[in-house]
Enzyme design. Structure first.
Site, PDB file in Angstrom:
ATOM      1  N   ASP A  41       0.831  -1.206   0.000  1.00  0.00           N
ATOM      2  CA  ASP A  41       0.000   0.000   0.000  1.00  0.00           C
ATOM      3  C   ASP A  41       0.868   1.260   0.000  1.00  0.00           C
ATOM      4  O   ASP A  41       0.559   2.232  -0.681  1.00  0.00           O
ATOM      5  CB  ASP A  41      -0.930   0.024   1.221  1.00  0.00           C
ATOM      6  CG  ASP A  41      -2.084  -0.969   1.066  1.00  0.00           C
ATOM      7  OD1 ASP A  41      -2.337  -1.417  -0.076  1.00  0.00           O
ATOM      8  OD2 ASP A  41      -2.729  -1.292   2.079  1.00  0.00           O
ATOM      9  N   LEU A  87     -11.091  -2.505  -7.598  1.00  0.00           N
ATOM     10  CA  LEU A  87     -11.787  -1.460  -6.847  1.00  0.00           C
ATOM     11  C   LEU A  87     -10.769  -0.397  -6.454  1.00  0.00           C
ATOM     12  O   LEU A  87      -9.618  -0.716  -6.160  1.00  0.00           O
ATOM     13  CB  LEU A  87     -12.395  -2.041  -5.562  1.00  0.00           C
ATOM     14  CG  LEU A  87     -13.598  -2.971  -5.706  1.00  0.00           C
ATOM     15  CD1 LEU A  87     -13.898  -3.642  -4.365  1.00  0.00           C
ATOM     16  CD2 LEU A  87     -14.818  -2.192  -6.191  1.00  0.00           C
ATOM     17  N   LYS A 120     -15.150  -6.778   2.615  1.00  0.00           N
ATOM     18  CA  LYS A 120     -14.229  -7.076   1.521  1.00  0.00           C
ATOM     19  C   LYS A 120     -13.478  -8.340   1.928  1.00  0.00           C
ATOM     20  O   LYS A 120     -12.600  -8.317   2.787  1.00  0.00           O
ATOM     21  CB  LYS A 120     -13.264  -5.915   1.285  1.00  0.00           C
ATOM     22  CG  LYS A 120     -12.360  -6.169   0.080  1.00  0.00           C
ATOM     23  CD  LYS A 120     -11.604  -4.908  -0.310  1.00  0.00           C
ATOM     24  CE  LYS A 120     -10.942  -5.061  -1.664  1.00  0.00           C
ATOM     25  NZ  LYS A 120      -9.892  -6.054  -1.706  1.00  0.00           N
ATOM     26  N   LYS A 300     -20.939   0.364  -2.022  1.00  0.00           N
ATOM     27  CA  LYS A 300     -21.404   0.430  -3.410  1.00  0.00           C
ATOM     28  C   LYS A 300     -22.629   1.335  -3.505  1.00  0.00           C
ATOM     29  O   LYS A 300     -23.510   1.258  -2.643  1.00  0.00           O
ATOM     30  CB  LYS A 300     -21.802  -0.981  -3.897  1.00  0.00           C
ATOM     31  CG  LYS A 300     -20.643  -1.969  -3.900  1.00  0.00           C
ATOM     32  CD  LYS A 300     -21.077  -3.391  -4.246  1.00  0.00           C
ATOM     33  CE  LYS A 300     -19.863  -4.321  -4.241  1.00  0.00           C
ATOM     34  NZ  LYS A 300     -20.204  -5.744  -4.355  1.00  0.00           N
TER      35      LYS A 300
HETATM   36  S1  IVH Z   1     -17.153  -5.932  -5.871  1.00  0.00           S
HETATM   37  C1  IVH Z   1     -16.435  -4.225 -10.112  1.00  0.00           C
HETATM   38  N1  IVH Z   1     -17.445  -6.779  -3.436  1.00  0.00           N
HETATM   39  O1  IVH Z   1     -11.941  -7.116  -4.126  1.00  0.00           O
HETATM   40  C2  IVH Z   1     -16.363  -4.469  -8.656  1.00  0.00           C
HETATM   41  N2  IVH Z   1     -15.349  -7.107  -4.495  1.00  0.00           N
HETATM   42  O2  IVH Z   1     -10.166  -5.058  -5.250  1.00  0.00           O
HETATM   43  C3  IVH Z   1     -16.321  -5.883  -8.361  1.00  0.00           C
HETATM   44  N3  IVH Z   1     -13.721  -8.300  -3.098  1.00  0.00           N
HETATM   45  O3  IVH Z   1     -11.526  -8.500  -7.289  1.00  0.00           O
HETATM   46  C4  IVH Z   1     -15.879  -6.174  -7.006  1.00  0.00           C
HETATM   47  N4  IVH Z   1     -15.011  -8.580  -1.356  1.00  0.00           N
HETATM   48  O4  IVH Z   1     -11.865 -10.070  -5.333  1.00  0.00           O
HETATM   49  C5  IVH Z   1     -16.611  -6.657  -4.486  1.00  0.00           C
HETATM   50  N5  IVH Z   1     -17.843  -7.522  -1.267  1.00  0.00           N
HETATM   51  C6  IVH Z   1     -17.033  -7.398  -2.319  1.00  0.00           C
HETATM   52  C7  IVH Z   1     -15.721  -7.903  -2.277  1.00  0.00           C
HETATM   53  C8  IVH Z   1     -14.907  -7.729  -3.399  1.00  0.00           C
HETATM   54  C9  IVH Z   1     -13.826  -8.812  -1.862  1.00  0.00           C
HETATM   55  C10 IVH Z   1     -12.501  -8.367  -3.927  1.00  0.00           C
HETATM   56  C11 IVH Z   1     -12.706  -8.942  -5.284  1.00  0.00           C
HETATM   57  C12 IVH Z   1     -12.204  -7.927  -6.227  1.00  0.00           C
HETATM   58  C13 IVH Z   1     -11.305  -7.110  -5.360  1.00  0.00           C
HETATM   59  C14 IVH Z   1     -11.184  -5.726  -5.912  1.00  0.00           C
END
Ligand code: IVH
Length: 684
Positions: A41, A87, A120, A300
């Site tokens: 980071d 993200l 996440k 989101k």
């Molecule tokens: S949404 C277009 N929701 O984070 C957005 N991602 O840094 C799609 N991840 O590749 C991702 N928990 O592996 C989303 N609740 C969550 C998540 C999540 C983990 C991961 C995922 C993604 C990465 C992006």
């Protein structure tokens, strides 16, 4: 790469891009990170800041402009119909508020009316494709456009439905995270420890759940994936043709939940950023309360119409942001580096730290694994070091904070002598390991006795590690044969050991003489001879004398053995120490013949494995095993998919029961066991 024109920013950008590219490959492709998340980071931040200040130096191949992963050639490529994006991150509440304000500006002043808030998860993103309600493909994210086809592995994950209920749309792609529960991670490592104990080797432990999950999903052999007990949470719709048209992300998830996809229970939506902030604080507080790891909170924009209006940049959507929780790392002072000697003589360096609270616990020591690791990290006593701990993982020293280093400090030198016995340590270059090879080293003497008295060996109770230590250091025990000539009068004179305990110990040692030959062979810590091989060796030769007389060829011919095992076993029996030891054990009256397995009974369990755990009413532990052998079966110490049944008495081992439940191995009580023995049939 950014063109360098003598501008120091350009040079630094170049350097950061190369460094980050290297670490991205280690992390995403090889599942073998070399730096901590915090360090990543920090470097990433530095690059973002430099690029923002010098927009002309931003190139499309910069890690800030693309998704991190890439594709391994062992898997067929899958082109994602809808790209799997990354993200953007928020590192504090200000970042989160700015994201919200930017969204509001893009929406021409309209405030975002609702936010979906979810964890996440720290695993691996996956896209699942269903056609007419049937799972047809599972793919990793890869570089976001092209991922890896891991369908065969995805099918082994119990959380992922193979078919959807009636009314599912003709085409559906869902996305989510494959992860490993902490309990499953712990079971995997427990199995590694048991395996090591069975073979007399040092356990090879998995480092952390995330990398284990990623490594497990990207196995060529699906049987390996299946053993790892992966889990799945669905968090996003990829593509749908037909089916309902919900207005919001929250409704979408509810619908996906109704189709059988696991949606995390902590998923919620809120009307204001203040509420979101409050929720993030709650998540932060429960970081160590869940059976899985999460490293942030994903926020989101809930309304799908607004999501569409906001769109995405090259790397990530504008309608979502990942609020990263502070990494679980701390700095502290490395007070000293010491070396511990394991029961097999292996020398492991470890750090003595000024105790520090990290990842939910206070850490005072941390492993440094081996000599090469200390050299690679170049940590020195007196250094300020970064300490990391995640979930159930063993605390680890990430590296030194070089800016804090005392300029007069010197690299640490691995000791040349064993800290226990003072003899020279020997380095095994091939295994990157260092050992004390002194057979008489106290630590190894104790290690061999601890192993010998163990439950699956000679099962001598009332002799814990502390007393073994005492007896060895007082000269009462020098090897396992000394147990049978132990001077109990001297033992009685010791403090903290009463007459009753001594009586119990005496009885237990006496009982051990009638333990089966297979247990004795296992108890002797012969290289390559674990529990199962001990039983096999006893059954194949029938007596200790026959084993000692056997040639390498004879041993190699035993079913399941081969040349490597045969040479190791033969070499062990050739040593004077082994011959002397066995002679004394023989004189003490231990069982040296294999029990004649009565083969007159009907061979109802021919070739089948039945595991027994807990105390049974009508059988001793050995008795139950014998009953299985008499019926032509085997009785290994652990449950696998190949196990016919697990028989449980009172207080069975929890890991065996869980494993049986998860792999669908039938669990029988004692009555069921009797039926199984008689008929070979599993009771209904
Ligand atoms: S949404 C277009 N929701 O984070 C957005 N991602 O840094 C799609 N991840 O590749 C991702 N928990 O592996 C989303 N609740 C969550 C998540 C999540 C983990 C991961 C995922 C993604 C990465 C992006």
């Amino acid at each position: 790469m950014a063109p360098s024109d003598g501008n120091p920013a350009a040079d630094r950008i170049d350097e950061l891009q190369a460094t980050l590219d290297h670490h991205a490959k280690q992390y995403y492709e090889l599942d073998a990170p070399e730096i901590s998340d915090a360090e990543w980071d920090r470097l990433y931040h530095e690059l973002v800041a430099l690029e923002q200040a010098n927009p002309e130096l931003v190139t499309p191949d910069s890690i800030t402009q693309r998704v991190g992963g890439s594709v391994n050639e062992a898997f067929a490529p899958v082109t994602h119909t809808v790209p799997m994006m990354s993200l953007h991150n928020a590192f504090d509440i200000d970042d989160l508020r700015s994201w919200n304000e930017r969204a509001q500006r893009r929406l021409e002043g309209q405030a975002v009316p609702r936010f979906g808030v979810e964890l996440k998860f720290d695993g691996l993103a996956i896209s699942l494709r269903y056609e007419n309600g049937v799972l047809v493909q599972g793919a990793t994210r890869g570089d976001g456009k092209v991922g890896e086809d891991v369908t065969h592995n995805v099918r082994t994950i119990a959380d992922i439905p193979e078919t959807l209920p009636g009314g599912a749309p003709p085409l559906l792609e869902v996305r989510g995270e494959v992860y490993l529960r902490l309990s499953a991670f712990e079971r995997l490592n427990q199995r590694q420890r048991e395996l090591a104990a069975e073979t007399g080797k040092e356990p090879k432990l998995y480092v952390n759940p995330r990398n284990t999950a990623a490594g497990s999903l990207r196995q060529v052999d699906a049987a390996v994936t299946s053993e790892r007990e992966l889990s799945f949470f669905c968090y996003q719709l990829g593509l749908v043709e037909g089916g309902p048209e919900p207005d919001s992300h929250t409704e979408t998830l509810a619908w996906l939940g109704s189709l059988g996809f696991p949606i995390n229970e902590h998923t919620q939506s809120f009307a204001t950023i203040d509420d979101v902030e409050q929720r993030i604080a709650e998540f932060q507080a429960m970081r160590h309360d869940l059976d899985y790891e999460f490293d942030g909170v994903v926020v989101k924009v809930d309304h799908l119409r607004l999501q569409a209006e906001l769109g995405a940049d090259a790397k990530a959507p504008r309608w979502a942001i990942a609020y990263k929780l502070p990494p679980e790392e701390q700095t502290t002072t490395l007070l000293d580096i010491e070396v511990s000697i394991g029961p097999s003589g292996r020398a492991t360096p470890f750090a003595i730290l000024d105790p520090v609270f990290v990842g939910g616990v206070t850490v005072g020591t941390a492993t440094l694994h081996n000599q090469d690791q200390v050299a690679a990290k170049d940590v020195r006593p007196g250094d300020t070091v970064i300490v990391r701990r995640a979930g159930d993982v063993i605390p680890e020293v990430v590296g030194p904070v070089l800016s804090d280093r005392d300029p007069s400090s010197q690299p640490w030198v691995f000791p040349s002598d064993c800290p226990v016995c003072g003899e020279r340590l020997v380095r095994d270059e091939a295994a990157a390991a260092t050992h004390c090879v002194n057979f008489h080293c106290d630590r190894q003497v104790r290690g061999r006795i601890e192993h010998f008295v163990g439950r699956y060996a000679l099962d001598i109770e009332y002799l814990g590690e502390k007393n073994i230590d005492r007896f060895v250091s007082l000269g009462l025990l020098a090897d396992v044969a000394d147990l049978y000539t132990l001077d109990f009068d001297k033992v009685l004179e010791l403090d903290r050991i009463g007459a009753k305990s001594v009586e119990n110990l005496k009885a237990s040692i006496e009982n051990s003489k009638s333990r089966p030959l297979g247990n004795l062979l296992f108890g002797l810590r012969i290289p390559e001879i674990g529990q199962v091989n001990g039983q096999t060796l006893a059954a194949a030769f029938g007596s200790m004398d026959a084993i000692m007389a056997a040639s390498i060829e004879d041993i190699a011919a035993v079913d399941g053995f081969g040349q490597v095992i045969a040479e190791a076993v033969h070499a062990w029996f050739e040593t004077d120490q082994a011959r002397d030891l066995i002679g004394r054990l023989q004189a003490a009256g231990l069982t040296m013949e294999a029990a004649q397995v009565d083969r007159s009974k009907e061979q109802t369990l021919e070739g089948q494995a039945v595991v027994v755990s807990g105390t049974l009413e009508h059988f001793t532990r050995d008795g139950a095993k014998e009953a299985i052998l008499e019926r032509g079966g085997k009785s290994p110490g652990s449950v696998s998919k190949k196990t016919l049944a697990l028989v449980v008495g009172t207080d069975p081992g929890a890991s065996k029961v869980t494993k049986a439940e998860e792999t669908g191995v039938p669990i029988l009580d004692e009555a069921g066991f009797l039926t199984l023995l008689e008929t070979g049939e599993l009771p209904a």
